[in-house]
Design a protein around this motif. Structure first.
Motif: not given
Length: 803
Positions: A400-404, A408-412, A687-688, A691-697
């Motif tokens: 999909i053409d949706n970077q967000e 999210m998948l990468k961080i998750g 998203r929050s 926004d402050i640089g977390l690379t994991t949830w």
């Protein structure tokens, strides 16, 4: 499925035992090693205290006339081991468990062996009173059993040479006694993941894993009991380890470089260091500091190579993020912030080519390296780390053409990986414990992303084994100290139900039904005459909601809670279906009746007609997303009222809000109520964090103050992008039927793939063309739901009109 291969005649009992362990990695296990005492003995170092903290080295040299095609061995240790063959790091273990189910790992060493002289060497450590909470222990020990004629040459016996490495002592984290004999460090919040290490390099053993090392002065090993399998026939193993084969593979070990130096003082830093190795010289009588940024959170074994600097002190501190007061703020920003956390300490011996690698992995984004030299300079040649984690093979794919969404998948996925080692873990930095509430979500992430069922089954095995005499599971397992969260026992039933539908081992699930029945029997003891759960003992945690004390829902004056009653209702519904599909029909019918009675009671007791909501208590003065989400999931409310309830679930401000964890259930409820097309709009918490640089949830909704930066209970988007948006879900036990019910919202074109026990599932939705292309594995059927219409799907490619 992979199965044991027997090499001699077996009894019916051993056949059952072998069936019980159905996913060993293809190695042959002769029946004698499952039913009889092993020839190999547990060994330790003479004149040492097997109950005390210590690090021990074991070596076995032997000669082979030719390089073998196979060299199968079983290995285990207490607490932990690192195995080397001819100088190469081969494995680490054993996989976490308990004394009555003590794992031995199954390895084939042939690839590391050679014609002529060979060396097998092992480092074993026992952290004793300072060990991590997950570590159950009997005493220090090592056992290796060769399972073939040639590999029996390395059986642990008196021919093994051994010594204690006296250079180690623990660096305790959050320890109550700051004036004790050991150094300490501080981590913010509850921490039980084990100590750091202090090493006096002057007495540190180095090079012992390599051929040619002189061990002539070492002792012969002290012999203990033989290895005793759990299911020995006609033999009681006493109080020591009862051995079972682990079906968990060896953990991944991948070298990785650090990204950058975020801050430095006291020494100039060469260009490109430490992303590339280089030479860093700290002059004599100097204090230097480097703040090293990995740029993302990781689990890894840090390694430091250095020379000189006699009596220089090196401190390595590890942190997920830096603090400004009690806030972490933006994870990419370091100015004015402070490091706190687990720490290792090295005291240099002044010699050339000193090497350090931690015993256990560390979790970090940042490492603070401090060096204080005395009368001679210290040279750092290199610093790097070796990533470790469960060796998942990722198979999902989203187009999909949706970077967000991709981010999210990468961080998750990074979060899920860091919370998966030999077991699932709530968090890798602070606890490393497998909690049922977390693990249910982690298991679904695994199945949707990789299709690898081994860690899921291992979790269900451990939860089942954790059950106590009253029937409840422990909240987390393995664990040295029992913790009881009865509500997590109910989620265990839910997780088993998940596996019934997404796994392919129905016999495995059936073997667990006795445990689910006992859990429900326990809860029957605490139901009042009206059917409500009242005065439930222990910690009935549900969610870290802002206004709930210790995560527990509020109780009414009579000790009842709709949240607890609704969770029991869901458990009865899961259990009824489990019994209906693979268990006892009579129990299924009983559970269905109990569920129906619970429904009637909950509506009568907690439904607020004026507000159109389920209240948390009979007084109807407190309301939560939790209760109303579970009301929808359980089918409690009439269908014509469900949409209105879901609207309030989304928008009503008076509801206690679910955290990033329990949003999993809120989102499932909203989707069930017909609002799945809005899924992407529900992800503001995630998203929050971005926004402050977390690379994991993070563990909590508020990423500024969260204790842990890595909790995979927040990785639910890695499920829902496929289950909710692409609409792929199981419609029958064993995933024998696939239901496609996409919720595309404003998306016009999206495609994806995910694993299935029989192959891969793929979907391609194109609303501009008005077409969907769906591919099902061979032998699997399905159903496509769109605009209130149903289309039957068959194996292979299916094309459906979306107009």
């Amino acid at each position: 499925m992979l199965k044991y291969t027997l090499t001699r005649r077996t009894s019916l009992f051993s056949v059952f035992f072998l069936f019980f362990f159905t996913n060993i990695r293809g190695q042959q296990i002769p029946a004698e090693f499952l039913q009889k005492a092993w020839p190999a003995k547990w060994i330790s170092v003479p004149e040492t205290d097997n109950s005390a903290y210590g690090v021990y080295i074991f070596r076995k040299s032997f000669v082979l006339n030719e390089k073998p095609e196979s060299f199968p061995v079983f290995i285990s240790a207490d607490n932990r081991y690192k195995l080397f063959v001819n100088g190469q790091w081969v494995g680490t273990g054993p996989a976490k468990s308990d004394l009555f189910n003590w794992n031995f790992d199954i390895l084939d060493l042939a690839a590391y062996l050679q014609e002529g002289s060979n060396l097998v060497s092992v480092k074993v450590w026992n952290e004793a009173d300072y060990k991590p909470e997950f570590q159950i222990s009997h005493e220090t020990g090592l056992i290796i059993q060769g399972s073939s004629e040639n590999s029996s040459a390395v059986n642990t016996d008196k021919s093994w040479k051994c010594i204690q490495d006296l250079s180690y002592e623990p660096v305790l984290v959050n320890h109550w006694n700051r004036n004790g004999p050991f150094e300490t460090s501080t981590a913010k919040g509850y921490y039980v993941a084990g100590p750091g290490e202090k090493i006096m390099m002057s007495s540190h053993l180095q090079g012992w894993e390599k051929n040619g090392f002189n061990d002539e002065d070492w002792s012969s090993a002290r012999l203990g009991n033989p290895g005793i399998p759990k299911f020995t026939v006609g033999l009681d193993g006493g109080n020591s380890w009862r051995l079972i084969p682990s079906y968990i593979p060896q953990m991944e070990l991948t070298p990785q470089r650090f990204e950058r130096i975020a801050e430095s003082s006291g020494v100039p830093v060469p260009d490109g260091f430490p992303k590339k190795n280089g030479t860093l010289v700290i002059p004599a009588n100097t204090e230097a500091r480097l703040l090293i940024d990995q740029s993302f959170l990781t689990n890894a074994y840090p390694s430091l190579h250095f020379s000189g600097g006699n009596n220089a002190r090196i401190d390595l501190m590890y942190a997920e993020a830096l603090y400004q007061g009690n806030n972490k703020g933006n994870r990419n920003e370091t100015d004015g912030k402070k490091m706190v956390g687990r720490r290792d300490v090295l005291i240099s011996n002044g010699q050339l080519n000193q090497e350090f690698t931690t015993l256990a992995y560390r979790t970090f984004r940042y490492i603070e390296l401090k060096v204080k030299t005395e009368n001679s300079p210290l040279t750092i040649h290199d610093i790097y780390s070796t990533f470790t984690g469960y060796p998942f093979e990722r198979k999902d794919e989203l187009t999909i053409d949706n970077q967000e969404m991709h981010e999210m998948l990468k961080i998750g996925w990074r979060t899920a990986r860091l919370c998966a080692n030999e077991t699932y873990m709530d968090c890798p930095y602070y606890e490393q414990l497998q909690y049922i509430g977390d693990t249910r979500i982690q298991g679904m992430v695994t199945l949707y992303t990789t299709g690898d069922q081994r860690l899921v089954r291992n979790a269900l095995d451990l939860m089942d084994r954790s059950r106590m005499i009253d029937g409840l599971t422990r909240s987390r397992y393995p664990t040295e100290n029992s913790q009881i969260i009865p509500t997590f026992s109910l989620w265990y039933i839910g997780m088993l139900h998940d596996y019934l539908y997404y796994g392919d081992d129905l016999q495995f699930v059936k073997q667990k039904l006795g445990g689910t029945r006992e859990v429900l029997s326990y809860f029957e003891q605490y139901r009042d005459v009206d059917g409500s759960v009242k005065n439930l003992p222990n910690w009935f945690f549900v969610d870290w909601a802002d206004h709930w004390k210790r995560g527990m829902p509020p109780l009414g004056k009579d000790g009842s809670s709709s949240v607890l009653d609704l969770q029991l209702l869901l458990a009865y519904q899961y259990a009824a279906d489990l019994e209906k599909q693979i268990g006892l029909q009579e129990l299924s019918q009983l559970y269905e009746r109990r569920a129906d009675d619970l429904k009637k009671m909950i509506v009568s007791k907690y439904w607020d007609q004026e507000k159109g909501l389920i209240a948390d208590t009979p007084e109807k003065d407190i309301f939560s997303q939790h209760a109303n989400a579970m009301a929808i999931l359980s089918g409690l409310i009439d269908q014509n009222l469900t949409a209105d309830l879901a609207m309030k679930l989304k928008n009503e401000e008076l509801l206690e809000q679910a955290s990033i964890y329990f949003k999993y259930y809120v989102h499932l409820a909203l989707t069930k109520a017909g609002f799945g097309n809005e899924y992407l709009a529900w992800l503001d918490i995630w998203r929050s964090h971005m926004d402050i640089g977390l690379t994991t949830w993070g563990e909590d909704t508020d990423a500024n103050t969260t204790r842990s930066d890595c909790h995979a209970w927040g990785a639910s988007p890695n499920i829902e992008f496929y289950r909710t948006i692409l609409g792929i879900k199981s419609g029958a036990p064993g995933f024998e039927k696939i239901v496609f019910e996409p919720h595309l919202g404003d998306l016009k074109k999206i495609a994806g793939k995910m694993p299935h026990p029989k192959g891969m599932i793929s979907v391609d939705y194109d609303l501009d063309k008005g077409q969907a292309i769906l591919s099902l594995p061979q032998g699997v059927t399905g159903e496509f739901l769109w605009n209130h219409k149903s289309v039957r799907m068959t194996s292979g490619e299916n094309k459906v009109s979306l107009k």
